[in-house]
Design a protein around this motif. Structure first.
Motif, PDB file in Angstrom:
ATOM      1  N   MET A 168       0.836  -1.205   0.000  1.00  0.00           N
ATOM      2  CA  MET A 168       0.000   0.000   0.000  1.00  0.00           C
ATOM      3  C   MET A 168       0.870   1.253   0.000  1.00  0.00           C
ATOM      4  SD  MET A 168      -3.364  -0.758   2.346  1.00  0.00           S
ATOM      5  CE  MET A 168      -2.519  -1.153   3.878  1.00  0.00           C
ATOM      6  N   ARG A 169       1.916   1.257   0.811  1.00  0.00           N
ATOM      7  CA  ARG A 169       2.775   2.446   0.873  1.00  0.00           C
ATOM      8  C   ARG A 169       3.511   2.673  -0.449  1.00  0.00           C
ATOM      9  NH1 ARG A 169       4.074   0.197   5.909  1.00  0.00           N
ATOM     10  NH2 ARG A 169       6.177  -0.342   5.157  1.00  0.00           N
ATOM     11  N   ARG A 170       3.917   1.580  -1.103  1.00  0.00           N
ATOM     12  CA  ARG A 170       4.580   1.744  -2.403  1.00  0.00           C
ATOM     13  C   ARG A 170       3.649   2.427  -3.406  1.00  0.00           C
ATOM     14  NH1 ARG A 170       6.985  -3.458  -1.330  1.00  0.00           N
ATOM     15  NH2 ARG A 170       5.348  -4.529  -2.512  1.00  0.00           N
ATOM     16  N   GLU A 171       2.385   2.073  -3.380  1.00  0.00           N
ATOM     17  CA  GLU A 171       1.437   2.675  -4.311  1.00  0.00           C
ATOM     18  C   GLU A 171       1.086   4.108  -3.929  1.00  0.00           C
ATOM     19  OE1 GLU A 171      -1.810   0.573  -5.970  1.00  0.00           O
ATOM     20  OE2 GLU A 171      -1.049  -1.379  -5.316  1.00  0.00           O
ATOM     21  N   LEU A 172       1.085   4.413  -2.642  1.00  0.00           N
ATOM     22  CA  LEU A 172       0.753   5.764  -2.192  1.00  0.00           C
ATOM     23  C   LEU A 172       1.927   6.738  -2.322  1.00  0.00           C
ATOM     24  CD1 LEU A 172      -1.388   4.998   0.978  1.00  0.00           C
ATOM     25  CD2 LEU A 172      -2.146   6.297  -1.015  1.00  0.00           C
ATOM     26  N   ALA A 173       3.142   6.210  -2.325  1.00  0.00           N
ATOM     27  CA  ALA A 173       4.333   7.071  -2.296  1.00  0.00           C
ATOM     28  C   ALA A 173       4.331   8.141  -3.387  1.00  0.00           C
ATOM     29  CB  ALA A 173       5.595   6.219  -2.377  1.00  0.00           C
ATOM     30  N   PRO A 174       3.988   7.824  -4.646  1.00  0.00           N
ATOM     31  CA  PRO A 174       4.004   8.888  -5.671  1.00  0.00           C
ATOM     32  C   PRO A 174       2.946   9.966  -5.471  1.00  0.00           C
ATOM     33  CG  PRO A 174       4.004   6.675  -6.662  1.00  0.00           C
ATOM     34  CD  PRO A 174       3.675   6.514  -5.222  1.00  0.00           C
ATOM     35  N   HIS A 175       1.987   9.736  -4.588  1.00  0.00           N
ATOM     36  CA  HIS A 175       0.883  10.689  -4.398  1.00  0.00           C
ATOM     37  C   HIS A 175       1.075  11.571  -3.170  1.00  0.00           C
ATOM     38  CE1 HIS A 175      -1.421   8.680  -7.547  1.00  0.00           C
ATOM     39  NE2 HIS A 175      -1.050   7.530  -7.007  1.00  0.00           N
ATOM     40  N   GLN A 176       2.216  11.468  -2.510  1.00  0.00           N
ATOM     41  CA  GLN A 176       2.437  12.258  -1.299  1.00  0.00           C
ATOM     42  C   GLN A 176       2.307  13.750  -1.590  1.00  0.00           C
ATOM     43  OE1 GLN A 176       5.668  10.643   1.454  1.00  0.00           O
ATOM     44  NE2 GLN A 176       6.243   9.701  -0.498  1.00  0.00           N
ATOM     45  N   GLY A 177       1.559  14.426  -0.722  1.00  0.00           N
ATOM     46  CA  GLY A 177       1.353  15.865  -0.871  1.00  0.00           C
ATOM     47  C   GLY A 177       0.276  16.236  -1.871  1.00  0.00           C
ATOM     48  N   GLU A 178      -0.319  15.272  -2.511  1.00  0.00           N
ATOM     49  CA  GLU A 178      -1.340  15.534  -3.532  1.00  0.00           C
ATOM     50  C   GLU A 178      -2.595  16.150  -2.897  1.00  0.00           C
ATOM     51  OE1 GLU A 178      -1.874  12.483  -6.775  1.00  0.00           O
ATOM     52  OE2 GLU A 178      -3.757  12.182  -5.703  1.00  0.00           O
ATOM     53  N   THR A 179      -3.171  17.129  -3.584  1.00  0.00           N
ATOM     54  CA  THR A 179      -4.414  17.744  -3.116  1.00  0.00           C
ATOM     55  C   THR A 179      -5.610  17.029  -3.745  1.00  0.00           C
ATOM     56  OG1 THR A 179      -3.385  19.903  -2.831  1.00  0.00           O
ATOM     57  CG2 THR A 179      -5.781  19.862  -3.058  1.00  0.00           C
ATOM     58  N   ARG A 180      -6.574  16.665  -2.938  1.00  0.00           N
ATOM     59  CA  ARG A 180      -7.784  15.999  -3.399  1.00  0.00           C
ATOM     60  C   ARG A 180      -9.004  16.735  -2.854  1.00  0.00           C
ATOM     61  NH1 ARG A 180      -6.230   9.513  -2.745  1.00  0.00           N
ATOM     62  NH2 ARG A 180      -4.368   9.584  -4.102  1.00  0.00           N
ATOM     63  N   ARG A 181     -10.165  16.396  -3.392  1.00  0.00           N
ATOM     64  CA  ARG A 181     -11.413  17.046  -2.990  1.00  0.00           C
ATOM     65  C   ARG A 181     -12.423  16.006  -2.521  1.00  0.00           C
ATOM     66  NH1 ARG A 181     -11.510  22.300  -4.474  1.00  0.00           N
ATOM     67  NH2 ARG A 181     -13.767  22.459  -4.355  1.00  0.00           N
TER      68      ARG A 181
END
Length: 433
Positions: free
Chosen positions: A325-338
Motif C-alpha cells: 500500500m505504501r509503495r502505491e501511495l508514495a508517488p501521491h504524497q502531498g497531492e491535493t484531493r477534494r
C-alpha cells in the motif's frame, strides 16, 4: 433550505411529508468480503444487506440513505446522487448517503489486500436508487418524534496504550494500561410517525460495526441486525447512521448481546420520545480540499513490523500488505484531493456528514462547538477518505494512523474538518434564525 455545489441556499417550510423504504443488495459466496487485511470469503448470510432510505419533503425533497457496506468512494455515491436528482426531483445537494461500516459485506472499496467487487458495487448503486424510488412512492404527511438516548456499554475507546508504548489494534492486550481517547455514548433517535404507525426511524451511534451471530457469513453487522429486527417489531423502515467511530470498537461483547443492547436503548428512547416541530429542513453540501500525507518509509515499516511481529501469529503477510500500500501511495504524497462535507438540518436537529472514519475526539469537538443543541456526526458520508485522526493520535501511532489505503490523509485534516463543519453549522444557524 438547500445548498448544492453552486452554494445557493433555499428555505423549506410548511407541512412535512415522509417516506421510508429499503432495497436489498444481493451478494454471493464468490465475492471477497471487506473489513480484513487479507482477502476472505463468506458462506451464506444472516439478515440482509440493504440500502435504506428516508425522504423528507417540504417545498423541496431531501433524503438520507444508509448502505450496509464497509465504505464507498464518491464516484459511486456521486453517480447515485445524480440519478436520484434526475429521477426523483431531489437536488444533488439535498442527498446524504452513508455506509454503515459492516465488516461482513462484499468489498466496495480498494483497501488493504484486495480491490472492490465491481458487480456488487453496481448492485449497490441500483439498490440506492431503488430504495429512494420506493420511499418516494410512500410520501405522506408524518410527524417527527425525537429523543436523545444513550448506550454506553456497546463499544469503548479501543486505542489502548500498551505496556511497550504502542497502541492496541489486535492480538493480546494483557499489558493494556489505559484508553487514549473518549467514547461517545449518545444515541439520538428520530421517529417519523403517521396515524400512530412508524413510517421511518433513524438512530445514530459511534462504534465499529463488527460482529455477526454466525461465523463466516455475509451480514449487516450487529447494528444492521438490530435495525432490521426493530423494523419487524415497530414497522416502517429503520436506518442506522454511524457516528464518529474511528477510535472506538467493541472489545468484549458478542454480536447477539450488542444487537440486544442497541435495540433496548432505541426502545427506551422511543418510550420518552416527544413530538417535535419541523419548521425547516436544510442542507449544505460543500466540496473541501485535503492533502495526502507525506511519510517516512523506514519509520512506517518499523512501526508496522514491530507491532505485527510481537502480537500477530502470522505477521509477515500482513506486513507485506502495508508495504505494498505504501509503495502505491508514495508517488501521491502531498497531492491535493477534494471531497464532500455536508450539514443536514431537520427542524433543530443537525447531522454533519463526514467522509471517513472520524475519531471520536473530533466528533465531540464538532458537537460541543455547534450552535445547534442537537448535533450528530454521520461518518462515511458521501465519500471515503480513510481514518481521520486527531493530531494527538498521529503522535501516538497505531494501526489507524499507519499509512495505507485505510489511512492516508495529512496530519491536521481532522482539525480542518472540525473548523469547516463548525463554520457550516454556524452559517446555517444564522440563516434559519
Amino acid at each position: 433550505m438547500a445548498c448544492g455545489a453552486d452554494g445557493e441556499r433555499r428555505e423549506v417550510m410548511g407541512t412535512l411529508k415522509v417516506g421510508g423504504a429499503a432495497a436489498e443488495v444481493e451478494g454471493d459466496d464468490s465475492m471477497v468480503i471487506a473489513g480484513g487485511i487479507l482477502p476472505r470469503y463468506a458462506s451464506g448470510g444472516e439478515g440482509k444487506l440493504r440500502a435504506s432510505a428516508v425522504i423528507l419533503e417540504g417545498e423541496e425533497r431531501f433524503c438520507i440513505v444508509s448502505c450496509d457496506v464497509l465504505m464507498v468512494e464518491r464516484d459511486i455515491f456521486d453517480d447515485a446522487c445524480r440519478r436520484i436528482e434526475r429521477t426523483y426531483d431531489i437536488p444533488f445537494g439535498n442527498v446524504l448517503i452513508c455506509a454503515t461500516h459492516t465488516h461482513h459485506a462484499p468489498s466496495t472499496v480498494r483497501v488493504h489486500g484486495y480491490g472492490r467487487e465491481e458487480e456488487f458495487c453496481s448492485r449497490l448503486l441500483d439498490a440506492i436508487v431503488s430504495a429512494v424510488g420506493k420511499a418516494a412512492g410512500r410520501l405522506s404527511e408524518a410527524r417527527l418524534y425525537f429523543w436523545l438516548g444513550e448506550e454506553s456499554s456497546v463499544g469503548q475507546n479501543s486505542r489502548l496504550l500498551l505496556g511497550d508504548g504502542t497502541i492496541y489494534w489486535t492480538g493480546p492486550r494483557d499489558d493494556a494500561l489505559r484508553p487514549t481517547g473518549p467514547f461517545d455514548p449518545e444515541l439520538p433517535v428520530l421517529w417519523f410517525r403517521r396515524d400512530d404507525e412508524t413510517e421511518a426511524l433513524t438512530f445514530n451511534h459511534s462504534t465499529h460495526n463488527i460482529g455477526t451471530r454466525r461465523p463466516g457469513v455475509r451480514s449487516p453487522g450487529f447494528y444492521g441486525l438490530a435495525a432490521q429486527e426493530l423494523e419487524e417489531e415497530l414497522g416502517g423502515t429503520v436506518l442506522f447512521l454511524p457516528g464518529a467511530f474511528g477510535s472506538t470498537h467493541n472489545l468484549t461483547l458478542s454480536a447477539d448481546e450488542m444487537a440486544y443492547r442497541i435495540k433496548r436503548a432505541v426502545k427506551e428512547a422511543l418510550s420518552y420520545a416527544e413530538p417535535r416541530e419541523v419548521s425547516q429542513v436544510a442542507s449544505v453540501k460543500r466540496e473541501i480540499e485535503y492533502r495526502v500525507r507525506e511519510f517516512d518509509e523506514g519509520r512506517e515499516d518499523e512501526a508496522v513490523s514491530y507491532y505485527c511481529r510481537k502480537r500477530l501469529e502470522d505477521p509477515e503477510p500482513v506486513i507485506e500488505v502495508f508495504r505494498r500500500m505504501r509503495r502505491e501511495l508514495a508517488p501521491h504524497q502531498g497531492e491535493t484531493r477534494r471531497t464532500w462535507l455536508q450539514v443536514l438540518l431537520v427542524g433543530d436537529i443537525a447531522f454533519v456528514g463526514v467522509p471517513g472514519e472520524l475519531f471520536t475526539k473530533l466528533g465531540l469537538l464538532i458537537k460541543r462547538r455547534s450552535p445547534f443543541r442537537y448535533t450528530y456526526i454521520v461518518g462515511l458520508a458521501n465519500d471515503y477518505i480513510g481514518y481521520i485522526p486527531d493530531r494527538e493520535a498521529f503522535g501516538l501511532g497505531g494501526y489507524q494512523v499507519w499509512t495505507g489505503f485505510h489511512s492516508f490523509v495529512a496530519e491536521g485534516t481532522g482539525e480542518m474538518i472540525v473548523e469547516e463543519a463548525v463554520r457550516m453549522l454556524s452559517e446555517l444557524y444564522e440563516e434559519v434564525r
